[in-house]
Design a protein around this motif. Sequence first.
Motif, PDB file in Angstrom:
ATOM      1  N   VAL A  80       0.861  -1.187   0.000  1.00  0.00           N
ATOM      2  CA  VAL A  80       0.000   0.000   0.000  1.00  0.00           C
ATOM      3  C   VAL A  80       0.892   1.230   0.000  1.00  0.00           C
ATOM      4  CG1 VAL A  80      -1.764   1.294   1.263  1.00  0.00           C
ATOM      5  CG2 VAL A  80      -1.837  -1.214   1.232  1.00  0.00           C
ATOM      6  N   HIS A  81       0.687   2.108  -0.997  1.00  0.00           N
ATOM      7  CA  HIS A  81       1.501   3.316  -1.101  1.00  0.00           C
ATOM      8  C   HIS A  81       0.765   4.562  -0.646  1.00  0.00           C
ATOM      9  CE1 HIS A  81       5.278   2.012  -2.950  1.00  0.00           C
ATOM     10  NE2 HIS A  81       4.546   0.959  -3.227  1.00  0.00           N
ATOM     11  N   GLN A  82      -0.541   4.557  -0.782  1.00  0.00           N
ATOM     12  CA  GLN A  82      -1.276   5.713  -0.265  1.00  0.00           C
ATOM     13  C   GLN A  82      -2.730   5.348  -0.019  1.00  0.00           C
ATOM     14  OE1 GLN A  82      -1.797   9.272  -2.576  1.00  0.00           O
ATOM     15  NE2 GLN A  82      -2.240   8.173  -4.453  1.00  0.00           N
ATOM     16  N   ARG A  83      -3.287   6.039   0.966  1.00  0.00           N
ATOM     17  CA  ARG A  83      -4.728   6.006   1.229  1.00  0.00           C
ATOM     18  C   ARG A  83      -5.152   7.453   1.438  1.00  0.00           C
ATOM     19  NH1 ARG A  83      -3.135   2.867   5.626  1.00  0.00           N
ATOM     20  NH2 ARG A  83      -3.063   0.623   5.208  1.00  0.00           N
ATOM     21  N   ILE A  84      -6.086   7.919   0.612  1.00  0.00           N
ATOM     22  CA  ILE A  84      -6.614   9.281   0.743  1.00  0.00           C
ATOM     23  C   ILE A  84      -8.112   9.154   0.988  1.00  0.00           C
ATOM     24  CG2 ILE A  84      -6.925  11.534  -0.375  1.00  0.00           C
ATOM     25  CD1 ILE A  84      -3.984  10.820   0.027  1.00  0.00           C
ATOM     26  N   GLY A  85      -8.580   9.816   2.049  1.00  0.00           N
ATOM     27  CA  GLY A  85      -9.997   9.738   2.357  1.00  0.00           C
ATOM     28  C   GLY A  85     -10.530  11.035   2.928  1.00  0.00           C
ATOM     29  N   HIS A  93     -11.493   2.128 -14.796  1.00  0.00           N
ATOM     30  CA  HIS A  93     -10.552   2.309 -15.896  1.00  0.00           C
ATOM     31  C   HIS A  93      -9.373   1.351 -15.818  1.00  0.00           C
ATOM     32  CE1 HIS A  93      -8.720   5.071 -12.865  1.00  0.00           C
ATOM     33  NE2 HIS A  93      -7.578   4.720 -13.440  1.00  0.00           N
ATOM     34  N   ILE A  94      -8.663   1.268 -16.963  1.00  0.00           N
ATOM     35  CA  ILE A  94      -7.385   0.583 -17.036  1.00  0.00           C
ATOM     36  C   ILE A  94      -6.339   1.628 -17.370  1.00  0.00           C
ATOM     37  CG2 ILE A  94      -8.364  -1.646 -17.682  1.00  0.00           C
ATOM     38  CD1 ILE A  94      -7.565  -1.096 -20.591  1.00  0.00           C
ATOM     39  N   GLY A  95      -5.057   1.296 -17.137  1.00  0.00           N
ATOM     40  CA  GLY A  95      -4.012   2.273 -17.384  1.00  0.00           C
ATOM     41  C   GLY A  95      -2.831   1.703 -18.144  1.00  0.00           C
ATOM     42  N   PHE A  96      -2.234   2.568 -18.960  1.00  0.00           N
ATOM     43  CA  PHE A  96      -1.048   2.216 -19.724  1.00  0.00           C
ATOM     44  C   PHE A  96       0.070   3.192 -19.382  1.00  0.00           C
ATOM     45  CE2 PHE A  96      -4.512   0.483 -22.151  1.00  0.00           C
ATOM     46  CZ  PHE A  96      -4.025  -0.742 -22.583  1.00  0.00           C
ATOM     47  N   PHE A  97       1.248   2.650 -19.115  1.00  0.00           N
ATOM     48  CA  PHE A  97       2.442   3.459 -18.918  1.00  0.00           C
ATOM     49  C   PHE A  97       3.074   3.660 -20.291  1.00  0.00           C
ATOM     50  CE2 PHE A  97       6.873   4.236 -17.888  1.00  0.00           C
ATOM     51  CZ  PHE A  97       6.737   5.196 -16.896  1.00  0.00           C
ATOM     52  N   GLU A 101      -1.216  17.656 -15.839  1.00  0.00           N
ATOM     53  CA  GLU A 101       0.224  17.390 -15.683  1.00  0.00           C
ATOM     54  C   GLU A 101       0.510  16.038 -15.034  1.00  0.00           C
ATOM     55  OE1 GLU A 101      -1.058  19.374 -11.933  1.00  0.00           O
ATOM     56  OE2 GLU A 101      -1.176  20.094 -13.982  1.00  0.00           O
ATOM     57  N   ARG A 102      -0.477  15.455 -14.343  1.00  0.00           N
ATOM     58  CA  ARG A 102      -0.232  14.193 -13.641  1.00  0.00           C
ATOM     59  C   ARG A 102      -0.613  12.957 -14.465  1.00  0.00           C
ATOM     60  NH1 ARG A 102       3.310  11.881 -10.848  1.00  0.00           N
ATOM     61  NH2 ARG A 102       2.510   9.974 -10.003  1.00  0.00           N
ATOM     62  N   ARG A 103      -1.727  13.020 -15.193  1.00  0.00           N
ATOM     63  CA  ARG A 103      -2.178  11.864 -15.976  1.00  0.00           C
ATOM     64  C   ARG A 103      -3.203  12.317 -16.999  1.00  0.00           C
ATOM     65  NH1 ARG A 103      -5.026   9.571 -10.709  1.00  0.00           N
ATOM     66  NH2 ARG A 103      -6.686  11.072 -10.638  1.00  0.00           N
ATOM     67  N   THR A 104      -3.506  11.422 -17.920  1.00  0.00           N
ATOM     68  CA  THR A 104      -4.479  11.692 -18.961  1.00  0.00           C
ATOM     69  C   THR A 104      -5.533  10.598 -18.930  1.00  0.00           C
ATOM     70  OG1 THR A 104      -2.865  12.807 -20.361  1.00  0.00           O
ATOM     71  CG2 THR A 104      -4.790  11.870 -21.466  1.00  0.00           C
ATOM     72  N   PHE A 105      -6.800  10.994 -19.097  1.00  0.00           N
ATOM     73  CA  PHE A 105      -7.885  10.022 -19.207  1.00  0.00           C
ATOM     74  C   PHE A 105      -8.528  10.149 -20.581  1.00  0.00           C
ATOM     75  CE2 PHE A 105      -7.853  10.047 -14.514  1.00  0.00           C
ATOM     76  CZ  PHE A 105      -7.816   8.680 -14.309  1.00  0.00           C
ATOM     77  N   ILE A 106      -8.758   8.992 -21.192  1.00  0.00           N
ATOM     78  CA  ILE A 106      -9.433   8.921 -22.479  1.00  0.00           C
ATOM     79  C   ILE A 106     -10.742   8.173 -22.256  1.00  0.00           C
ATOM     80  CG2 ILE A 106      -9.346   7.988 -24.819  1.00  0.00           C
ATOM     81  CD1 ILE A 106      -6.247   8.143 -24.577  1.00  0.00           C
ATOM     82  N   SER A 107     -11.857   8.787 -22.616  1.00  0.00           N
ATOM     83  CA  SER A 107     -13.167   8.139 -22.497  1.00  0.00           C
ATOM     84  C   SER A 107     -13.408   7.309 -23.750  1.00  0.00           C
ATOM     85  CB  SER A 107     -14.277   9.182 -22.345  1.00  0.00           C
ATOM     86  OG  SER A 107     -14.091   9.910 -21.152  1.00  0.00           O
ATOM     87  N   ASP A 114       6.920   7.038 -11.031  1.00  0.00           N
ATOM     88  CA  ASP A 114       6.620   6.780  -9.615  1.00  0.00           C
ATOM     89  C   ASP A 114       5.314   6.010  -9.406  1.00  0.00           C
ATOM     90  OD1 ASP A 114       4.877   8.836 -10.279  1.00  0.00           O
ATOM     91  OD2 ASP A 114       5.308  10.041  -8.508  1.00  0.00           O
ATOM     92  N   VAL A 115       4.547   5.754 -10.459  1.00  0.00           N
ATOM     93  CA  VAL A 115       3.335   4.936 -10.318  1.00  0.00           C
ATOM     94  C   VAL A 115       3.679   3.452 -10.248  1.00  0.00           C
ATOM     95  CG1 VAL A 115       1.848   6.631 -11.441  1.00  0.00           C
ATOM     96  CG2 VAL A 115       2.864   4.773 -12.808  1.00  0.00           C
ATOM     97  N   LEU A 116       4.949   3.114 -10.544  1.00  0.00           N
ATOM     98  CA  LEU A 116       5.402   1.730 -10.516  1.00  0.00           C
ATOM     99  C   LEU A 116       6.327   1.515  -9.328  1.00  0.00           C
ATOM    100  CD1 LEU A 116       6.290   1.477 -14.320  1.00  0.00           C
ATOM    101  CD2 LEU A 116       4.150   0.808 -13.211  1.00  0.00           C
ATOM    102  N   ALA A 117       6.506   0.250  -8.966  1.00  0.00           N
ATOM    103  CA  ALA A 117       7.414  -0.110  -7.881  1.00  0.00           C
ATOM    104  C   ALA A 117       8.559  -0.934  -8.469  1.00  0.00           C
ATOM    105  CB  ALA A 117       6.658  -0.909  -6.825  1.00  0.00           C
ATOM    106  N   ALA A 118       9.504  -1.311  -7.627  1.00  0.00           N
ATOM    107  CA  ALA A 118      10.608  -2.161  -8.066  1.00  0.00           C
ATOM    108  C   ALA A 118      10.114  -3.595  -8.195  1.00  0.00           C
ATOM    109  CB  ALA A 118      11.749  -2.086  -7.059  1.00  0.00           C
ATOM    110  N   GLY A 119      10.718  -4.327  -9.103  1.00  0.00           N
ATOM    111  CA  GLY A 119      10.382  -5.735  -9.250  1.00  0.00           C
ATOM    112  C   GLY A 119       9.897  -6.082 -10.642  1.00  0.00           C
TER     113      GLY A 119
END
Length: 195
Positions: A26-31, A80-84, A108-114, A128-133
């Motif tokens: 878990v990298h973040q929880r925002i509520g 949604h699904i996401g592509f790097f 500036e952070r991401r793009t969404f396509i409907s 930074d949306v990915l981790a090591a491994g």
Amino acid sequence: MLFHYHYWTPYLEETEKFYTELGFTVHQRIGRLNGSFQSFNPPLVWEDFRENPPLFRIIEMKKGNINVTVGYGKKVMFDHIGFFVSKEEHGIVCEKARNLGWKVEEDERRTFISTPYGFRIELQTHPDVLAAGDAAIEKMILSIRKEGLEKDLHRLFNRDVRVFSVLDEEINVQQVVINGIVFVKDPNGVSIWSI
């Protein structure tokens, strides 16, 4: 690279527990709590806020090249699904999406396509949306209401992206194939397989 999927779900704690047992972190929880958005990131655990629970907007979990996010919803609903992608590929994909008549929302952070298939596609260029491994999504099967998804994704990315579809009344992720994970089913009904 296909790296991401997002759900709204009433099963937040169960979903987080499920993915952490598969090796996700878990990298973040925002509520929202007391009228404002706050962070409840690790090292905090669910017991730390169980007495006064926030309404979670996002819980982000990562494992290698996979990023799974969930937020609170009254029922399970795929978003949604996401592509790097590279910055160069980002511009090309956005232009192709506009040429298909699809709505493109960039910031500036991401793009969404409907898409016309009842879900969105996120484009991400920030590592930074990915981790090591080495963990990676090898294939995804979506249930959708109309044909043409594979053809349109090939047009967008100019290659096969290992997202496949089956026709169904409910728009959903049916199956995710992740290297190194044996068959399991998450609390939202997503089947996860190993190759």
